[in-house]
Write an enzyme that holds these catalytic residues in place. Structure first.
Site, PDB file in Angstrom:
ATOM      1  N   ASP A 177      25.230 -34.588 -97.846  1.00  0.00           N
ATOM      2  CA  ASP A 177      25.861 -33.954 -96.823  1.00  0.00           C
ATOM      3  C   ASP A 177      27.112 -34.749 -95.931  1.00  0.00           C
ATOM      4  O   ASP A 177      26.944 -35.982 -96.000  1.00  0.00           O
ATOM      5  CB  ASP A 177      25.062 -33.222 -95.643  1.00  0.00           C
ATOM      6  CG  ASP A 177      25.835 -32.352 -94.911  1.00  0.00           C
ATOM      7  OD1 ASP A 177      26.558 -31.766 -95.457  1.00  0.00           O
ATOM      8  OD2 ASP A 177      25.027 -32.036 -93.810  1.00  0.00           O
TER       9      ASP A 177
ATOM     10  N   ASN B 180      26.133 -21.663 -99.830  1.00  0.00           N
ATOM     11  CA  ASN B 180      27.556 -22.134 -99.986  1.00  0.00           C
ATOM     12  C   ASN B 180      28.615 -21.374-100.583  1.00  0.00           C
ATOM     13  O   ASN B 180      29.713 -21.828-100.455  1.00  0.00           O
ATOM     14  CB  ASN B 180      27.401 -23.759-100.692  1.00  0.00           C
ATOM     15  CG  ASN B 180      26.901 -24.834 -99.788  1.00  0.00           C
ATOM     16  OD1 ASN B 180      25.975 -25.597-100.410  1.00  0.00           O
ATOM     17  ND2 ASN B 180      27.107 -24.897 -98.495  1.00  0.00           N
TER      18      ASN B 180
HETATM   19  C1  IPE Z   1      23.376 -28.191 -97.429  1.00  0.00           C
HETATM   20  O1  IPE Z   1      24.464 -28.568 -96.666  1.00  0.00           O
HETATM   21  C2  IPE Z   1      23.546 -27.893 -98.572  1.00  0.00           C
HETATM   22  C3  IPE Z   1      24.042 -29.239 -99.575  1.00  0.00           C
HETATM   23  C4  IPE Z   1      24.141 -30.424 -98.897  1.00  0.00           C
HETATM   24  C5  IPE Z   1      24.274 -28.824-100.774  1.00  0.00           C
HETATM   25  P1  IPE Z   1      25.452 -27.694 -95.881  1.00  0.00           P
HETATM   26  O2  IPE Z   1      26.587 -28.388 -95.127  1.00  0.00           O
HETATM   27  O3  IPE Z   1      25.757 -26.459 -96.593  1.00  0.00           O
HETATM   28  O4  IPE Z   1      24.428 -27.140 -94.567  1.00  0.00           O
HETATM   29  P2  IPE Z   1      24.529 -26.548 -93.290  1.00  0.00           P
HETATM   30  O5  IPE Z   1      25.521 -25.499 -93.330  1.00  0.00           O
HETATM   31  O6  IPE Z   1      24.992 -27.997 -92.308  1.00  0.00           O
HETATM   32  O7  IPE Z   1      22.955 -26.364 -92.830  1.00  0.00           O
HETATM   33  C1  IPE Z   2      28.123 -31.401 -98.735  1.00  0.00           C
HETATM   34  O1  IPE Z   2      29.105 -31.667 -97.991  1.00  0.00           O
HETATM   35  C2  IPE Z   2      28.501 -31.082-100.038  1.00  0.00           C
HETATM   36  C3  IPE Z   2      28.203 -29.526-100.291  1.00  0.00           C
HETATM   37  C4  IPE Z   2      27.564 -28.783 -99.432  1.00  0.00           C
HETATM   38  C5  IPE Z   2      28.845 -28.738-101.424  1.00  0.00           C
HETATM   39  P1  IPE Z   2      29.965 -30.546 -96.815  1.00  0.00           P
HETATM   40  O2  IPE Z   2      30.875 -29.851 -97.930  1.00  0.00           O
HETATM   41  O3  IPE Z   2      28.766 -29.819 -96.411  1.00  0.00           O
HETATM   42  O4  IPE Z   2      30.569 -31.469 -95.842  1.00  0.00           O
HETATM   43  P2  IPE Z   2      30.482 -31.268 -94.229  1.00  0.00           P
HETATM   44  O5  IPE Z   2      29.059 -31.247 -93.878  1.00  0.00           O
HETATM   45  O6  IPE Z   2      31.006 -29.926 -93.916  1.00  0.00           O
HETATM   46  O7  IPE Z   2      31.154 -32.546 -93.895  1.00  0.00           O
HETATM   47 MG    MG Z   3      27.597 -29.800 -94.662  1.00  0.00          MG
END
Ligand code: IPE
Ligand code: IPE
Ligand code: MG
Length: 238
Positions: free
Chosen positions: A18, A66
């Site tokens: 994340d 996502n």
């Molecule tokens: C969880 O991260 C999913 C992945 C890392 C693939 P998200 O960034 O999507 O989760 P939330 O929305 O902060 O809970």
């Molecule tokens: C994790 O990074 C990767 C995926 C969920 C695909 P994020 O895209 O959630 O990055 P933040 O949390 O918005 O910084």
């Molecule tokens: Mg994230």
């Protein structure tokens, strides 16, 4: 302080990758740049995991939730998955690693589904290291699919007796893989976001403030040091 050479290395490490978007934003770059760097980092960390003796590594790369992101971001991620899945064969050979994708692949374009089938079939010959990538994965979706599958098998007469915990585990996408010993989430968030809800029942959690593209060997060792300080128990006993 425990010397690193004396550390117990967890057999199975699960990571929620994340913080790519915020990492890029802090650099004045688009979110997609964060995903590119995050993807590069995944290649490096899977090598490091093998180097230090982790047998099972399971990473959360794309959740069932996502899909709600912008079309531009989704398109960028799909492009990365296409490239990454193609590189996986070399990685599998180099590390003697079996690659499995967790989640429901049916939501992806046909060529991505084909790449998933290919890498899973190709790498099935390896049993030294195991690398699981969660793509279009949601734990509730996984449990729903497992329950429907069990119901089908009950109706078909393949299951007659009681449904056991082990039977439920064997219908999940992680069938045959031991539960994680250590869960790491980067970027400072302290939630599971629908990851491995069944499998993490007794796992130790380590939350780290670092964004995924900045999570390197030193950060992985720090998480393992924290894991070593934990007094693991299963219902009051060790
Ligand atoms: C969880 O991260 C999913 C992945 C890392 C693939 P998200 O960034 O999507 O989760 P939330 O929305 O902060 O809970
Ligand atoms: C994790 O990074 C990767 C995926 C969920 C695909 P994020 O895209 O959630 O990055 P933040 O949390 O918005 O910084
Ligand atoms: Mg994230």
């Amino acid at each position: 302080m425990t010397e690193d050479k004396e550390l117990r290395i967890p057999q199975h490490v699960a990571i929620i990758l994340d913080g790519n978007g915020r990492w890029a934003k802090a650099k004045g770059m688009p979110r997609s740049y964060g995903h590119i760097k995050g993807c590069d980092n995944l290649e490096k960390i899977s090598d490091v995991a093998i180097e230090i003796g982790i047998k099972y590594l399971t990473v959360y790369a794309f959740s069932t939730e996502n899909w709600k992101r912008s079309k531009e971001e989704i398109d960028g991620l799909m492009k990365l998955f296409r490239q990454y899945l193609k590189k996986c064969k070399k990685m599998a050979d180099k590390n003697h690693m079996r690659v499995t994708v967790l989640g429901d692949p049916r939501a992806f374009d046909e060529d991505i589904q084909e790449s998933i089938r290919e890498i899973e079939e190709y790498s099935a010959k390896y049993d030294e290291h195991f690398f699981q990538i969660a793509l279009n994965y949601g734990s509730r979706d996984e449990i729903k699919r497992a329950v429907n599958h069990i119901a089908d098998d009950v109706r078909a007469g393949k299951i007659t007796g009681e449904i056991t915990e082990d039977m439920i585990s064997s219908y999940l996408d992680t069938a045959g893989i031991p539960d994680p010993d250590l869960l790491i989430r980067t970027s400072g968030e302290q939630r599971l976001s629908n990851y491995l809800l069944w499998q993490l029942a007794y796992t130790e959690f380590v939350f780290m403030d670092v964004a995924w593209p900045d999570f390197h060997k030193e950060e992985l060792m720090e998480a393992i040091r924290q894991y070593n300080k934990r007094d693991r128990r299963y219902g009051g006993v060790k």
